[in-house]
Write a protein that holds these residues in place. Structure first.
Motif, short mmCIF file in Angstrom:
data_model
loop_
_atom_site.label_atom_id
_atom_site.label_comp_id
_atom_site.label_asym_id
_atom_site.label_seq_id
_atom_site.Cartn_x
_atom_site.Cartn_y
_atom_site.Cartn_z
N ASP A 161 0.81 -1.22 0.00
CA ASP A 161 0.00 0.00 0.00
C ASP A 161 0.84 1.27 0.00
N GLU A 162 2.15 1.16 0.15
CA GLU A 162 3.05 2.33 0.12
C GLU A 162 3.47 2.69 -1.30
N ASP B 60 2.18 3.58 -4.03
CA ASP B 60 1.58 4.75 -4.69
C ASP B 60 1.76 6.03 -3.89
N SER B 61 2.38 5.94 -2.76
CA SER B 61 2.56 7.10 -1.90
C SER B 61 3.53 8.09 -2.55
#
Length: 166
Positions: free
Chosen positions: A10-11, A13-14
């Motif tokens: 989940d990181e 696209d940060s």
């Protein structure tokens, strides 16, 4: 060896991950273009890069970033919860120079009357000017130069890698 991400899915696209990845790739290009070795890991919150480059001396360069969060939005200063260091280390034998320390603290600053000390002082003066120089230590022939909040200072890296004492 090269740089590898250690980010959670989940990181990826940060914007913080993308920014850290971009800087890590720049360092990888920079070091490999100079025939050096590099290894390290990065994610959205941090990176740790260890390099070794042969020039006039063997330089070890460590680039680190760590973002700390205590959950308090009122403490969002740029530097308050952020550790960024750019560290250069090399061995200088036969300088005949005594140990010295250059740092931000007035009490720890030592002045030496030696050409090697003068050359190092001149080498890092831009870091003193922009207040990024944290410390310079010369102890037992080992020179360590540490900058804070300048992890993308490639022109200083060029100056240090090209340095050779008289």
């Amino acid at each position: 060896m090269s740089l590898v991400p250690n980010a959670a899915p989940d990181e990826l696209d940060s914007p913080f991950y993308i920014q850290n990845e971009k800087l890590c790739k720049k360092w990888e290009e920079y070091i490999l273009a100079r025939g050096g070795q590099i290894k390290g890991k990065y994610n959205a919150w941090s990176y740790t890069i260890h390099t070794k480059v042969e020039s006039n001396h063997t330089w070890l360069i460590d680039i680190k970033k760590a973002t700390y969060s205590n959950g308090n939005l009122l403490l969002s200063s740029k530097y308050q919860n952020l550790l960024e260091t750019l560290t250069f280390t090399a061995i200088f034998m036969d300088t005949d120079c005594k140990n010295f320390y250059i740092g931000k603290s007035f009490f720890k600053r030592q002045s030496r009357q030696h050409p090697f000390y003068d050359q190092i002082k001149d080498l890092v003066k831009r870091g003193e000017f922009n207040k990024s120089l944290y410390e310079v230590k010369f102890k037992d022939s080992r020179l360590t130069i540490v900058f804070h909040h300048q992890n993308d200072w490639f022109d200083m890296a060029d100056r240090i890698l090209a340095f050779d004492q008289i």
